[in-house]
Motif scaffolding. Structure first.
Motif, short mmCIF file in Angstrom:
data_model
loop_
_atom_site.label_atom_id
_atom_site.label_comp_id
_atom_site.label_asym_id
_atom_site.label_seq_id
_atom_site.Cartn_x
_atom_site.Cartn_y
_atom_site.Cartn_z
N VAL A 1 -7.62 -8.87 -43.26
CA VAL A 1 -6.89 -8.24 -42.15
C VAL A 1 -6.66 -9.24 -41.03
CG1 VAL A 1 -6.91 -6.38 -40.47
CG2 VAL A 1 -7.78 -5.99 -42.76
N CYS B 1 -10.31 -7.30 -35.58
CA CYS B 1 -10.12 -6.57 -36.81
C CYS B 1 -11.46 -6.01 -37.27
CB CYS B 1 -9.53 -7.47 -37.90
SG CYS B 1 -10.69 -8.71 -38.47
N PHE C 1 -6.77 -3.50 -37.47
CA PHE C 1 -6.82 -4.46 -36.38
C PHE C 1 -6.31 -3.79 -35.13
CE2 PHE C 1 -2.68 -5.22 -38.43
CZ PHE C 1 -1.81 -5.18 -37.34
N PRO D 1 -2.61 -8.45 -31.74
CA PRO D 1 -3.88 -8.30 -32.46
C PRO D 1 -4.96 -9.27 -31.95
CG PRO D 1 -2.06 -8.47 -33.99
CD PRO D 1 -1.52 -8.79 -32.64
N VAL E 1 -9.67 -11.90 -34.64
CA VAL E 1 -8.70 -12.33 -35.65
C VAL E 1 -8.21 -13.75 -35.40
CG1 VAL E 1 -7.91 -9.98 -36.08
CG2 VAL E 1 -6.68 -11.40 -34.41
#
Lengths: 385, 632
Positions: B461, B584, B575, B581, B273
């Motif tokens: 996402v 994802c 995710f 995070p 991500v």
């Protein structure tokens, strides 16, 4: 001018040892130098192998030198006497080849006697000079001016020339004609007659064109514009010029000529051997070879000038011109100055008959040199030797 | 003495004439020398060039194609030796005759025969044309033995592209194949018989870099065209293609493909991500790229083309699906941007009326009162109808565009499709009708006109998770020399912030957390239990057909009762880890049914696996050594 040298006997009868002492070693040296160059080039032509050409050429050279010596040791008077006979034999051989000759290289040129193969047109090259020397020897200076007395020698030239052209062998025919004209010239035939001959000759070109074979015409046309047919008839000339040109001043080196070794150059071992030499040794090599030939010509001229009999003078000069024409036509041809004709380079090109002709010619020159003090009456010899 | 005097006269004439002749001879000899000078000095360069042209043929040396390796250095595509028989037209006596003779030695199909005749006619005479590829040893030796009678025929060792993992990698790698006539650019390299160019995937995208540059060798030939030797000093070696280092994790790709292949037709994208690196990009069913390297058989080609599951399409970048409920995060963000509060409540009784139309929630009996987090967590359609009514289509489309939908994202793979984010102008242009209010409601639950690719959903996402305008890529860079040296390529890009308040994003992430990790969340039963690895996600189930009122009255049929092609698409986006995070994932299972039931387990397994393999995790793997690319 008095050319009588009182210190030397007028009509010597030379012993064998005396003859041997008189042999022109300089000429022999030149012959050996040329012959060796030829063997070297044939060695190169076979990609650095003695086989198939160089070794055989050496054998022929040795044999030829032997013949040359024998010819040289015969008395000049013998050759004087036998001139007409030799010419007659040569003429008969030419007729015979016309009748029964086998076809080699697309033209009737050879007589196969099992042991050796004779090319009568080669014999004729020498015989014609001999017979003309013999004939003009017998003409007084004022007789030369009489046209009637020129009919026979003209026939002596034109008959064999015609036979050779009919074979067909354009190169040799032209050679015979040219050497004949040269003999007329040195014999003292009036200049204006040659002018007439030139005019007549030019007039005869359209007629002669009709008699040429298709391949001969093609060669002439191709010569005028070789690039018109780069893969056909013009191929020889173009590739030869490329080989020569790429040689430059110093050449590509022995065995290094790409044009010849990669077979772009056809007939490199025979008619185009000069190209190969000039590719591998450059312009310097070419000029050196030309220099050797020039020395041979000078030698020939000197022998002619020193001879005390007119027969010897004419014969030596004629044979020298003969050689000169070989050399000039061959080299001019490979350099694209004249059309491609089948004329070998004397003592260099692979081939037995031409070498024999040249060496016999040189033998005769030596005989003239050895017997330079022999006098032969204009009316001929009546006494046996 | 008259006679002697006459001899002197003759001698005088002779001398004069001989001198004249000698002068003529000298002149002629000078001509020869002059000609020699002209040819060998003045024109020497020109003739030397002609002599070189005569003897030298230029041959192209094909560069070896660069390898393709994954992020850990595992080879995915390399080259193997391949023996083939080639024919050079200019060296043959007659092409047809030669082929007849060759046909006596090895089997030649009519198809090959026709092809060789065509190619020899169209290519330059000295260009070798492949007659048959991939020869066995006995075939090679049979041809070698008979070679002297077959001028122009020779055995050549070539290189063939090999894909080490077959089907699973094909969506990313693509394949190489022979150059078609329309692809000829005049570059003689393309005319080489064995030359292959990339036709799909990164093979196509990075073809020029993988290809390398042709070398040349100079061959000395004689007048007959026979090769004498190679002029080795003048050999100019080919520059091998660069080695392509992918962002892909091959093991993860295999793992993902295995999950996807359990279904008829499915695709998935796994991304980092932060830096947009694609770790896996799968599309099933796939096909074996090796089949193309040696020339695909017409049978296999026909199977691929006629397969209704379209294996030739990379569905991860070219499959367009209604995003369904996965779109609800965008609607929530648009609503928040328009002033809505997370605490705004809405009552779901199972449907909402607008004008005289009734819009249904997936839960017939309704969800009751819900706030925004609840609306996302339980994926209540009515809640989002209410939000959409207040927010309007313009803000929703704007937000969708900001999150990467409706546009190509510039991933370095061919065939990427833009999808559709409907706007008023779009509808007027595409359909010729003005926008209807009800269509805003349909859009709010990811149905109707809106279409997105799995890659776009993954990027969406990634942007929610990172707050930055992340774009995807599958290439980390290139190495000049195979197997060594630094990976030179795109530096890990710094993506611009999205210009969405962090509080809004946080709320949406919290809602996605709730979807998976709280009871009543639509994917609660698919959560990752391992502490620190938990994922946040959103289910999606998109209808492929309209449910009629009659049907609804009778009771909507269960998916399993419908023919496959009428079943819903199952979607899941997620995710992980939820609080920090890093990865994802977007999964689409065509006609798979419910997103939570079918797609979520795949995403869960993939996200678990990717975290297990993370280089920063205890069980993780070392990233490709000597890499200059920062691992994000």
């Amino acid at each position: 001018m008095d050319f009588t040298d009182l210190s030397r006997p007028r009509n010597p009868r030379l012993k064998f040892s005396q003859k041997l002492a008189q042999i022109s070693w300089g000429l022999i040296f030149l012959v050996l130098a040329l012959g060796a160059s030829g063997v070297a080039m044939l060695y190169s032509a076979a990609d650095g192998n003695m086989e198939p050409w160089a070794s055989r050429q050496m054998v022929r050279l040795g044999f030829g030198l032997l013949i040359m010596s024998v010819v040289a040791l015969f008395d000049i008077r013998f050759w004087f006497r036998q001139s007409y006979l030799i010419y007659l034999v040569a003429l008969l051989l030419l007729v015979a080849v016309e009748v029964m000759g086998s076809t080699g290289m697309g033209a009737q040129r050879w007589i196969d006697l099992q042991v050796i193969r004779i090319q009568p047109s080669e014999v004729m090259k020498v015989a014609l000079v001999m017979v003309l020397a013999r004939y003009f020897h017998g003409l007084a200076s004022e007789d030369i001016a009489r046209p009637t007395l020129l009919v026979l020698p003209m026939a002596l030239v034109l008959v064999p020339t015609g036979l050779v052209l009919k074979q067909p062998d354009l190169g040799t025919g032209a050679l015979l004609l040219m050497v004949g004209v040269a003999m007329f010239f040195i014999a003292g035939v009036r200049m204006w007659k040659f002018a007439v001959l030139v005019v007549a000759g030019l007039g005869a070109i359209p007629i002669g064109w009709q008699f040429l074979h298709a391949y001969q015409r093609q060669r002439v046309l191709t010569f005028l514009n070789p690039e018109s047919d780069p893969l056909g008839s013009g191929y020889h000339t173009i590739q030869s010029k490329i080989a020569l040109g790429s040689g430059g001043l110093f050449g590509r080196g022995f065995l290094q000529g790409t044009q010849t070794h990669l077979e772009f150059l056809p007939e490199k071992q025979t008619d185009f051997i000069f190209t190969m030499l000039a590719e591998e040794f450059g312009m310097l090599g070419g000029l050196a070879l030309l220099g050797l030939y020039t020395l041979v010509f000078v030698y020939g001229a000197a022998i002619a000038f020193r001879s005390r009999n007119h027969f010897g003078r004419l014969l030596a000069m004629g044979l020298m011109i003969n050689l000169f024409l070989y050399v000039f036509i061959n080299i001019a041809m490979v350099m694209g100055l004249i059309p491609v004709v089948g004329v070998p380079l004397p003592l260099i090109s692979y081939g037995g008959t031409a070498m024999m002709t040249v060496l016999i010619s040189l033998g005769l020159m030596m005989s003239i040199s050895i017997h330079r003090d022999v006098r032969i009456p204009r009316t001929g010899l009546n006494t046996e030797l | 003495m008259a006679r002697r005097n006459d001899d002197q006269t003759r001698y005088r004439i002779f001398t004069r004439r001989a001198m004249l002749l000698g002068a003529g001879q000298a002149a002629l000899l000078s001509t020869l020398a002059g000609r020699m000078y002209y040819l060998q000095i003045l024109e020497s360069d020109r003739y030397a060039t002609l002599a070189e042209d005569n003897r030298i043929n230029l041959r192209l040396l094909a560069p070896p194609r660069g390898r393709i390796i994954d992020r850990f250095g595992l080879p995915l595509a390399d080259n193997v030796q391949n023996y083939r028989v080639v024919l050079v037209r200019e060296q043959t006596r007659d092409v047809a005759w030669t082929l007849d003779a060759l046909g006596q030695i090895i089997e030649l199909s009519d198809y090959d025969r026709e092809r060789v005749l065509r190619e020899t006619a169209s290519k330059r005479a000295f260009v070798p044309v492949t007659v048959r590829d991939n020869l066995t040893w006995p075939q090679v030796s049979r041809i070698e033995v008979n070679a002297p009678e077959l001028p122009g025929v020779s055995i050549d060792v070539g290189r063939t592209r090999r894909y080490l993992f077959g089907d699973p990698m094909t969506p990313v790698l693509g394949y190489v194949s022979a150059v078609s006539e329309s692809e000829l650019t005049g570059d003689p390299l393309l005319e080489l018989p064995d030359f292959r160019i990339g036709k799909n995937g990164v093979e196509r995208q990075h073809d020029l870099k993988l290809r390398g540059a042709a070398g040349t060798s100079q061959i000395e030939v004689n007048a007959a065209g026979r090769v004498i030797r190679e002029l080795t000093q003048r050999r100019n070696e080919a520059v091998p293609g660069k080695e392509l280092v992918l962002t892909l994790d091959a093991e993860l790709q295999l793992f993902a493909h295995e999950q996807l292949a359990a279904h008829e037709s499915a695709s998935a994208v796994v991304m980092n991500v932060e830096n947009g690196e694609v770790l896996a990009l799968g599309s099933a069913p796939s096909y074996d790229a090796n089949a193309f390297s040696l020339g695909i058989s017409p049978d296999y080609w026909g199977t691929l083309v006629n397969d209704p599951l379209s294996p030739l399409t990379n569905k991860a970048v070219a499959g367009l699906y209604a995003p369904g409920s996965t779109f609800k995060m965008i609607v929530a963000l648009a609503a928040l941007g328009a002033g809505a509060s997370p605490g705004d409540l809405a009552f779901c009784r199972g449907w909402l009326e607008l004008g005289n139309a009734r819009f249904h929630c997936w839960k017939k009996q309704g969800h009751g009162w819900l706030d925004m987090i609840g609306g996302i967590k339980q994926s209540c359609d009515v809640y989002f109808y209410e939000l959409a009514k207040r927010t309007g289509i313009d803000r929703i489309s704007e937000m969708a565009t900001r999150f990467g939908l409706g546009q190509p994202l510039g991933v370095d793979l061919p065939g990427e499709r833009p999808g559709v984010v409907p706007t008023r102008e779009w509808k007027l242009g595409a359909i010729g009708e003005p926008w209807q209010k009800g269509e805003t409601l349909v859009t709010a639950i990811g149905q109707g006109f809106i279409l997105a690719t799995p890659l776009q959903l993954a990027v969406m996402v990634a942007r929610i998770a990172s707050g930055r305008a992340v774009t995807p890529r599958v290439t980390r860079g290139f190495r000049e020399v195979e197997g060594e040296g630094p990976v030179v390529g795109a530096e890990a890009p710094v993506f611009a912030p999205l210009d969405v308040p962090e509080a809004h994003l946080k709320l949406v992430r919290q809602a996605m957390d709730a979807v998976v990790n709280e009871q009543k969340g639509t994917a609660y039963w698919r959560r990752i239990a391992k502490e620190g690895w938990e994922m946040a996600g959103k289910t999606g189930t998109s209808q492929v057909r309209r449910i009629t009122k009659a049907e609804r009255d009778e009771g909507v049929k269960k998916n399993e009762e419908l023919p496959w092609r009428f079943r819903d698409h199952a979607l899941f986006v997620a995710f992980a880890p939820v609080h920090k995070p890093r990865y994802c994932c977007a999964v689409v299972v065509e006609h798979g049914g419910g997103g939570s039931k079918v797609a979520a387990p795949i995403a869960r397994d993939i996200l678990t696996e990717v975290q297990r393999r993370d280089p920063s995790a205890a069980e993780g793997l070392p990233l490709l050594a000597s890499s200059q690319v920062r691992e994000g």
